[in-house]
Write a protein that holds these residues in place. Structure first.
Motif, mmCIF file in Angstrom:
data_model
loop_
_atom_site.group_PDB
_atom_site.id
_atom_site.type_symbol
_atom_site.label_atom_id
_atom_site.label_comp_id
_atom_site.label_asym_id
_atom_site.label_seq_id
_atom_site.Cartn_x
_atom_site.Cartn_y
_atom_site.Cartn_z
ATOM 1 N N LYS A 1 0.797 -1.231 0.000
ATOM 2 C CA LYS A 1 0.000 0.000 0.000
ATOM 3 C C LYS A 1 0.829 1.280 0.000
ATOM 4 C CE LYS A 1 -3.870 -2.082 2.505
ATOM 5 N NZ LYS A 1 -4.660 -2.042 3.742
ATOM 6 N N VAL A 2 0.384 2.232 -0.803
ATOM 7 C CA VAL A 2 0.980 3.572 -0.804
ATOM 8 C C VAL A 2 0.774 4.207 0.575
ATOM 9 C CG1 VAL A 2 0.898 5.879 -1.844
ATOM 10 C CG2 VAL A 2 0.526 3.870 -3.274
ATOM 11 N N SER A 3 -0.407 3.965 1.163
ATOM 12 C CA SER A 3 -0.752 4.614 2.443
ATOM 13 C C SER A 3 0.237 4.267 3.547
ATOM 14 C CB SER A 3 -2.173 4.244 2.878
ATOM 15 O OG SER A 3 -2.334 2.841 2.906
ATOM 16 N N ASP A 4 0.830 3.052 3.486
ATOM 17 C CA ASP A 4 1.807 2.651 4.502
ATOM 18 C C ASP A 4 3.123 3.412 4.351
ATOM 19 O OD1 ASP A 4 0.007 0.805 5.419
ATOM 20 O OD2 ASP A 4 0.912 -0.897 4.378
ATOM 21 N N LYS A 5 3.376 3.939 3.149
ATOM 22 C CA LYS A 5 4.695 4.491 2.848
ATOM 23 C C LYS A 5 4.679 5.973 2.471
ATOM 24 C CE LYS A 5 6.560 0.397 3.311
ATOM 25 N NZ LYS A 5 6.877 -0.686 2.444
ATOM 26 N N ILE A 6 3.523 6.646 2.621
ATOM 27 C CA ILE A 6 3.430 8.053 2.191
ATOM 28 C C ILE A 6 4.562 8.893 2.773
ATOM 29 C CG2 ILE A 6 2.062 10.193 2.289
ATOM 30 C CD1 ILE A 6 -0.438 8.302 2.464
ATOM 31 N N GLY A 7 4.695 8.867 4.111
ATOM 32 C CA GLY A 7 5.707 9.681 4.788
ATOM 33 C C GLY A 7 7.112 9.330 4.351
ATOM 34 N N VAL A 8 7.344 8.018 4.135
ATOM 35 C CA VAL A 8 8.670 7.564 3.723
ATOM 36 C C VAL A 8 8.989 8.065 2.313
ATOM 37 C CG1 VAL A 8 10.143 5.548 3.364
ATOM 38 C CG2 VAL A 8 8.434 5.499 5.161
ATOM 39 N N ILE A 9 8.008 7.908 1.404
ATOM 40 C CA ILE A 9 8.228 8.363 0.018
ATOM 41 C C ILE A 9 8.504 9.866 0.013
ATOM 42 C CG2 ILE A 9 7.183 8.646 -2.275
ATOM 43 C CD1 ILE A 9 5.515 6.081 -1.666
ATOM 44 N N THR B 1 -1.457 1.572 -7.795
ATOM 45 C CA THR B 1 -2.099 2.846 -7.458
ATOM 46 C C THR B 1 -1.432 3.968 -8.250
ATOM 47 O OG1 THR B 1 -2.696 2.036 -5.254
ATOM 48 C CG2 THR B 1 -2.709 4.423 -5.560
ATOM 49 N N PHE B 2 -0.102 3.890 -8.384
ATOM 50 C CA PHE B 2 0.623 4.878 -9.216
ATOM 51 C C PHE B 2 0.237 4.726 -10.692
ATOM 52 C CE2 PHE B 2 3.625 5.063 -5.546
ATOM 53 C CZ PHE B 2 3.696 6.448 -5.413
ATOM 54 N N TYR B 3 0.144 3.470 -11.166
ATOM 55 C CA TYR B 3 -0.265 3.240 -12.562
ATOM 56 C C TYR B 3 -1.624 3.890 -12.843
ATOM 57 C CZ TYR B 3 3.224 -0.331 -14.011
ATOM 58 O OH TYR B 3 4.361 -0.999 -14.389
ATOM 59 N N LYS B 4 -2.559 3.656 -11.910
ATOM 60 C CA LYS B 4 -3.911 4.198 -12.118
ATOM 61 C C LYS B 4 -3.869 5.727 -12.116
ATOM 62 C CE LYS B 4 -8.717 3.338 -11.406
ATOM 63 N NZ LYS B 4 -9.768 2.521 -10.826
ATOM 64 N N ALA B 5 -3.021 6.288 -11.276
ATOM 65 C CA ALA B 5 -2.861 7.754 -11.237
ATOM 66 C C ALA B 5 -2.336 8.283 -12.574
ATOM 67 C CB ALA B 5 -1.915 8.144 -10.104
ATOM 68 N N GLN B 6 -1.620 7.423 -13.306
ATOM 69 C CA GLN B 6 -1.088 7.808 -14.625
ATOM 70 C C GLN B 6 -2.076 7.509 -15.755
ATOM 71 O OE1 GLN B 6 2.548 5.419 -14.517
ATOM 72 N NE2 GLN B 6 3.790 7.268 -14.260
ATOM 73 N N GLY C 1 -6.297 -3.781 -14.507
ATOM 74 C CA GLY C 1 -7.028 -5.043 -14.366
ATOM 75 C C GLY C 1 -7.585 -5.208 -12.964
ATOM 76 N N ASN C 2 -7.307 -6.351 -12.363
ATOM 77 C CA ASN C 2 -7.789 -6.623 -10.992
ATOM 78 C C ASN C 2 -6.701 -6.400 -9.938
ATOM 79 O OD1 ASN C 2 -10.171 -7.386 -12.120
ATOM 80 N ND2 ASN C 2 -9.874 -9.594 -11.895
ATOM 81 N N SER C 3 -5.680 -5.653 -10.302
ATOM 82 C CA SER C 3 -4.561 -5.436 -9.371
ATOM 83 C C SER C 3 -5.004 -4.631 -8.151
ATOM 84 C CB SER C 3 -3.428 -4.677 -10.068
ATOM 85 O OG SER C 3 -3.000 -5.364 -11.211
ATOM 86 N N LEU C 4 -4.240 -4.806 -7.089
ATOM 87 C CA LEU C 4 -4.494 -4.063 -5.850
ATOM 88 C C LEU C 4 -4.425 -2.570 -6.119
ATOM 89 C CD1 LEU C 4 -4.727 -4.537 -2.684
ATOM 90 C CD2 LEU C 4 -2.272 -4.114 -2.625
ATOM 91 N N VAL C 5 -5.399 -1.815 -5.597
ATOM 92 C CA VAL C 5 -5.380 -0.359 -5.783
ATOM 93 C C VAL C 5 -6.017 0.298 -4.564
ATOM 94 C CG1 VAL C 5 -7.611 -0.304 -7.014
ATOM 95 C CG2 VAL C 5 -5.945 1.541 -7.376
ATOM 96 N N GLU C 6 -5.496 1.453 -4.193
ATOM 97 C CA GLU C 6 -6.116 2.269 -3.134
ATOM 98 C C GLU C 6 -6.764 3.470 -3.832
ATOM 99 O OE1 GLU C 6 -3.764 2.378 0.879
ATOM 100 O OE2 GLU C 6 -2.314 2.314 -0.751
ATOM 101 N N GLU C 7 -8.044 3.337 -4.091
ATOM 102 C CA GLU C 7 -8.776 4.383 -4.833
ATOM 103 C C GLU C 7 -8.648 5.753 -4.155
ATOM 104 O OE1 GLU C 7 -10.150 4.112 -7.733
ATOM 105 O OE2 GLU C 7 -10.387 1.947 -8.032
#
Length: 395
Positions: free
Chosen positions: A202-210, A229-234, A239-245
């Protein structure tokens, strides 16, 4: 390092309280992995050699009720520690009281004892976890000096770290000193080029780190489930990949802020099922309908190897795919191997799943440092002050 270390303390004849991190895996009262006990040995052996009287303690698991105490006694840890030190470790099955105080007072120079799971104090009002001042003061009263060697809990203000350190002279043990030098040094004064590799679901786990590493690192390589999540932002298909909408807008902001500093995978290993036996395929940056990305692909491995060539400092946190399944562990294994073979580079694993992966894949000895603290190392990489370290006496 501006904090006192165990070598700055006068230990001879002193009652030395040592907070260790013995929160280890147990099954049916048996230890299944003693790495954390092994990691504490240098500090304990040094204090014993200096003729200190060692009172070691730790938490184990989560304890909220009397029933939770079952199976979470530190007695098996004391027995294993005794074997590893080749020395008697007296165990006191209390966290306070006359029995504990007597055992402490009866210790001779160069002897060691352990008392019960500090979390047993959480049954009645979370006294340990909420840093109850009376409890911290009481534990501090048992010793003359305090050595904190539990980096895994340094991001939490508990009675057994901050509480004790607030009341008596304190210092970092060798393990905590190493964590401060490696992780703190990498983030604050890295030898360049400095490359960070971030994986996980998850991006949410790493926001501060990134966000923190984008200001410090020369490149940030991203893998794992958060890729999609980055792909979808682009605007790519996932497909059915994990995403944090709810994190897509944030991912867009990070991509804009990062420019060419943030490197995303160029291909993925995909499958129609979250299953090691399901057929797999390798696709580019658009994931077909009905498929999910479960690992980085071979072209990404080549790209990451190219980006890591010549790096002098590398910090890695988070696997590149579902490394628990052999068909989706190739990306994580490849990153391990690339880092293991880097010449003249400081290579650091920031705890958690990437540390487990390196150990399971047999690369443990090939890294400069593998952190013992998952949550603590993540917060350190974010640039946050860790209460357990902040509370240690300054030199």
């Amino acid at each position: 390092m501006v904090k006192k270390t165990v070598k700055d303390l006068d230990l001879k004849g002193k009652k030395v309280l040592v907070r260790a991190d013995f929160n280890i895996p147990m099954k049916d009262g048996k230890i299944t992995n003693d790495n954390r006990i092994q990691a504490a040995l240098p500090t304990l052996e040094y204090i014993l050699e200096q003729n200190g009287k060692v009172i070691v303690f730790s938490h184990l698991g989560r304890v909220k009720t009397e029933e939770d105490k079952e199976g979470l006694s530190l007695r098996p840890v004391a027995e294993r520690l005794s074997e590893l030190l080749n020395k008697k470790v007296t165990f006191v099955s209390e966290t306070r009281g006359e029995k504990l105080e007597s055992a402490v007072n009866e210790l001779n120079d160069g002897e060691i004892m352990m008392f019960e799971n500090t979390r047993f104090e959480d049954v009645d009002g979370k006294k340990e976890s909420k840093n109850d001042p009376e409890l911290g003061k009481y534990w501090a009263s048992l010793g003359d000096v305090f050595v904190n060697d539990a980096f895994g809990t340094a991001h939490r203000a508990h009675a057994s770290n901050v509480g004790i350190a607030s009341n008596i002279e304190s210092a970092a043990g060798f393990l905590v000193e190493k964590e401060i030098n490696f992780i703190g040094g990498a983030v604050d004064q890295p030898e360049r080029p400095f490359v960070a590799i971030l994986g996980g679901a998850k991006v949410s786990d790493k926001i501060g780190v990134i966000e923190n590493l984008l200001t410090k690192a020369d490149k940030v390589l991203v893998g794992g489930g958060m890729t999609y999540t980055f792909y979808k932002a682009q605007g790519k298909y996932i497909g059915n990949s994990l995403v944090e909408e709810d994190k897509i807008d944030l991912a867009k902001e990070l991509l804009e802020k990062a420019g060419d500093k943030l490197i995303l995978p160029v291909d993925s290993v995909v499958s129609s099922e979250f299953n090691n036996d399901a057929p797999t395929d390798v696709v580019g940056q658009n994931i077909p309908e009905g498929k999910m990305g479960l690992d980085i692909g071979p072209k990404t491995i080549e790209l990451f190897e190219k980006e890591l060539k010549g790096a002098k400092t590398v910090v890695w946190n988070g696997p590149m795919g579902v490394f628990e399944m052999s068909n989706f562990a190739k990306g994580t294994a490849a990153v391990c191997e690339i880092l293991a073979n880097l010449d003249d580079a400081i290579t650091i694993i920031g705890g958690g799943d990437s540390a487990t992966a390196a150990q399971q894949l047999g690369f443990e000895e090939d890294f400069s440092h593998i952190s013992t603290g998952g949550g603590a190392s993540l917060e350190y990489l974010e640039g946050k002050e860790l209460p357990g370290i902040a509370a240690i006496s300054d030199k």
